[in-house]
Write a protein that holds these residues in place. Sequence first.
Motif, PDB file in Angstrom:
ATOM      1  N   ALA A   1       0.812  -1.215   0.000  1.00  0.00           N
ATOM      2  CA  ALA A   1       0.000   0.000   0.000  1.00  0.00           C
ATOM      3  C   ALA A   1       0.845   1.264   0.000  1.00  0.00           C
ATOM      4  N   GLY A   2       2.136   1.133   0.290  1.00  0.00           N
ATOM      5  CA  GLY A   2       2.968   2.322   0.397  1.00  0.00           C
ATOM      6  C   GLY A   2       4.059   2.429  -0.652  1.00  0.00           C
ATOM      7  N   GLY A   3       4.027   1.586  -1.671  1.00  0.00           N
ATOM      8  CA  GLY A   3       5.081   1.621  -2.674  1.00  0.00           C
ATOM      9  C   GLY A   3       4.666   0.878  -3.922  1.00  0.00           C
ATOM     10  N   GLY A   4       5.589   0.779  -4.861  1.00  0.00           N
ATOM     11  CA  GLY A   4       5.292   0.137  -6.128  1.00  0.00           C
ATOM     12  C   GLY A   4       6.232  -1.020  -6.414  1.00  0.00           C
ATOM     13  N   ILE A   5       6.328  -1.355  -7.686  1.00  0.00           N
ATOM     14  CA  ILE A   5       7.136  -2.508  -8.081  1.00  0.00           C
ATOM     15  C   ILE A   5       8.628  -2.205  -8.077  1.00  0.00           C
ATOM     16  N   GLU A   6       9.001  -0.989  -7.672  1.00  0.00           N
ATOM     17  CA  GLU A   6      10.423  -0.665  -7.543  1.00  0.00           C
ATOM     18  C   GLU A   6      11.008  -1.161  -6.224  1.00  0.00           C
ATOM     19  N   ALA A   7      10.202  -1.797  -5.380  1.00  0.00           N
ATOM     20  CA  ALA A   7      10.693  -2.325  -4.111  1.00  0.00           C
ATOM     21  C   ALA A   7      11.876  -3.263  -4.351  1.00  0.00           C
ATOM     22  N   ARG A   8      12.850  -3.211  -3.472  1.00  0.00           N
ATOM     23  CA  ARG A   8      14.105  -3.951  -3.686  1.00  0.00           C
ATOM     24  C   ARG A   8      13.882  -5.456  -3.818  1.00  0.00           C
ATOM     25  N   ASP A   9      12.961  -6.006  -3.042  1.00  0.00           N
ATOM     26  CA  ASP A   9      12.740  -7.448  -3.108  1.00  0.00           C
ATOM     27  C   ASP A   9      12.037  -7.842  -4.405  1.00  0.00           C
ATOM     28  N   LEU A  10      11.101  -7.027  -4.858  1.00  0.00           N
ATOM     29  CA  LEU A  10      10.404  -7.336  -6.109  1.00  0.00           C
ATOM     30  C   LEU A  10      11.366  -7.263  -7.290  1.00  0.00           C
ATOM     31  N   ARG A  11      12.205  -6.241  -7.319  1.00  0.00           N
ATOM     32  CA  ARG A  11      13.198  -6.124  -8.397  1.00  0.00           C
ATOM     33  C   ARG A  11      14.145  -7.324  -8.393  1.00  0.00           C
TER      34      ARG A  11
ATOM     35  N   SER B   1       8.757 -17.519 -14.572  1.00  0.00           N
ATOM     36  CA  SER B   1       8.465 -16.220 -15.164  1.00  0.00           C
ATOM     37  C   SER B   1       7.822 -15.334 -14.106  1.00  0.00           C
ATOM     38  N   VAL B   2       8.194 -14.064 -14.092  1.00  0.00           N
ATOM     39  CA  VAL B   2       7.711 -13.136 -13.072  1.00  0.00           C
ATOM     40  C   VAL B   2       6.906 -12.018 -13.722  1.00  0.00           C
ATOM     41  N   ALA B   3       5.709 -11.818 -13.216  1.00  0.00           N
ATOM     42  CA  ALA B   3       4.885 -10.675 -13.621  1.00  0.00           C
ATOM     43  C   ALA B   3       4.780  -9.739 -12.430  1.00  0.00           C
ATOM     44  N   LEU B   4       5.409  -8.572 -12.536  1.00  0.00           N
ATOM     45  CA  LEU B   4       5.286  -7.558 -11.496  1.00  0.00           C
ATOM     46  C   LEU B   4       3.983  -6.810 -11.728  1.00  0.00           C
ATOM     47  N   VAL B   5       3.116  -6.851 -10.743  1.00  0.00           N
ATOM     48  CA  VAL B   5       1.753  -6.350 -10.890  1.00  0.00           C
ATOM     49  C   VAL B   5       1.608  -4.982 -10.241  1.00  0.00           C
ATOM     50  N   GLU B   6       1.109  -4.027 -11.014  1.00  0.00           N
ATOM     51  CA  GLU B   6       0.753  -2.716 -10.479  1.00  0.00           C
ATOM     52  C   GLU B   6      -0.767  -2.615 -10.438  1.00  0.00           C
ATOM     53  N   GLN B   7      -1.279  -2.480  -9.219  1.00  0.00           N
ATOM     54  CA  GLN B   7      -2.718  -2.383  -9.034  1.00  0.00           C
ATOM     55  C   GLN B   7      -3.258  -1.095  -9.666  1.00  0.00           C
ATOM     56  N   PRO B   8      -4.548  -1.087 -10.041  1.00  0.00           N
ATOM     57  CA  PRO B   8      -5.117   0.087 -10.717  1.00  0.00           C
ATOM     58  C   PRO B   8      -4.908   1.405  -9.990  1.00  0.00           C
ATOM     59  N   TRP B   9      -5.005   1.421  -8.675  1.00  0.00           N
ATOM     60  CA  TRP B   9      -4.834   2.685  -7.958  1.00  0.00           C
ATOM     61  C   TRP B   9      -3.433   3.237  -8.156  1.00  0.00           C
ATOM     62  N   ARG B  10      -2.453   2.335  -8.261  1.00  0.00           N
ATOM     63  CA  ARG B  10      -1.069   2.766  -8.465  1.00  0.00           C
ATOM     64  C   ARG B  10      -0.866   3.273  -9.893  1.00  0.00           C
ATOM     65  N   VAL B  11      -1.450   2.569 -10.859  1.00  0.00           N
ATOM     66  CA  VAL B  11      -1.354   2.994 -12.260  1.00  0.00           C
ATOM     67  C   VAL B  11      -1.985   4.371 -12.439  1.00  0.00           C
ATOM     68  N   ALA B  12      -3.050   4.631 -11.711  1.00  0.00           N
ATOM     69  CA  ALA B  12      -3.762   5.910 -11.809  1.00  0.00           C
ATOM     70  C   ALA B  12      -3.040   7.047 -11.099  1.00  0.00           C
ATOM     71  N   GLY B  13      -1.938   6.731 -10.421  1.00  0.00           N
ATOM     72  CA  GLY B  13      -1.158   7.771  -9.766  1.00  0.00           C
ATOM     73  C   GLY B  13      -1.667   8.197  -8.403  1.00  0.00           C
ATOM     74  N   LYS B  14      -2.561   7.410  -7.824  1.00  0.00           N
ATOM     75  CA  LYS B  14      -3.081   7.741  -6.502  1.00  0.00           C
ATOM     76  C   LYS B  14      -2.060   7.373  -5.422  1.00  0.00           C
ATOM     77  N   LYS B  15      -2.100   8.083  -4.312  1.00  0.00           N
ATOM     78  CA  LYS B  15      -1.125   7.869  -3.249  1.00  0.00           C
ATOM     79  C   LYS B  15      -1.621   6.937  -2.158  1.00  0.00           C
ATOM     80  N   LEU B  16      -2.930   6.750  -2.082  1.00  0.00           N
ATOM     81  CA  LEU B  16      -3.497   5.908  -1.046  1.00  0.00           C
ATOM     82  C   LEU B  16      -4.182   4.699  -1.670  1.00  0.00           C
ATOM     83  N   ALA B  17      -3.909   3.528  -1.107  1.00  0.00           N
ATOM     84  CA  ALA B  17      -4.548   2.310  -1.600  1.00  0.00           C
ATOM     85  C   ALA B  17      -6.025   2.301  -1.214  1.00  0.00           C
ATOM     86  N   PRO B  18      -6.872   1.698  -2.041  1.00  0.00           N
ATOM     87  CA  PRO B  18      -8.296   1.616  -1.729  1.00  0.00           C
ATOM     88  C   PRO B  18      -8.587   0.503  -0.715  1.00  0.00           C
ATOM     89  N   ALA B  19      -9.857   0.269  -0.469  1.00  0.00           N
ATOM     90  CA  ALA B  19     -10.288  -0.762   0.474  1.00  0.00           C
ATOM     91  C   ALA B  19      -9.890  -2.148  -0.029  1.00  0.00           C
TER      92      ALA B  19
END
Length: 208
Positions: free
Chosen positions: A32-42, A54-72
């Motif tokens: 909820a506080g970061g993206g796929i740039e996290a050291r462990d995900l990279r 094979s690894v798919a790094l997933v960005e949730q819609p709220w993150r793609v939309a540029g929002k700072k707070l995760a939804p419910a």
Amino acid sequence: MTQIIETDAGTARLTWHRAERARLVLAVSHGAGGGIEARDLRALARVLPAHGVSVALVEQPWRVAGKKLAPAPKTLDAGWRGLWPAVAKSGLPVIAGGRSAGARVACRTATELGAAAVLALSFPLHPPGRPEKSRAGELLGSGVPTLVVQGGNDPFGRPEEFPEGSYELVEVPYGDHGFAVPRRAPLDQDEAVRIVTDGVVRWSASLP
């Protein structure tokens, strides 16, 4: 390769790191506080393809939309459900993974979506300082083989706080919620990240 997926929660994004001879897929999302740039995900995206994952790094819609707070949580689950067909399309077994809030999503939906296993990075067992607000039920209810990778000093739950269960747990000594280790620790940051990747490699090799 980047793939755009439309879900009921909005537009999600997958960044693929494919194995030449894949036997598994790991779909892993951020917290909820970061993206796929996290050291462990990279690190996982860099290391696992050489081991047939094979690894798919997933960005949730709220993150793609540029929002700072995760939804419910229910909205996070909806986004995850919507992108799942894309990660399962190959027909290979899929490990549902995530860090922090993403780990909770993976646990909650694993059985429903037919995940082969769950990788829970920095599972937030409880809010910091609130052990009575336990989320152990989500972890214990995943219903599939589960690996937890947890920092030894994670304020969201240290390894010794976790209940007994059928999951496996790898500890990153001295690590915080992001697996960062203090300078005075007897291991450096690269060694800490290597504990994460080595643990996941070993565990994924044991999956059928």
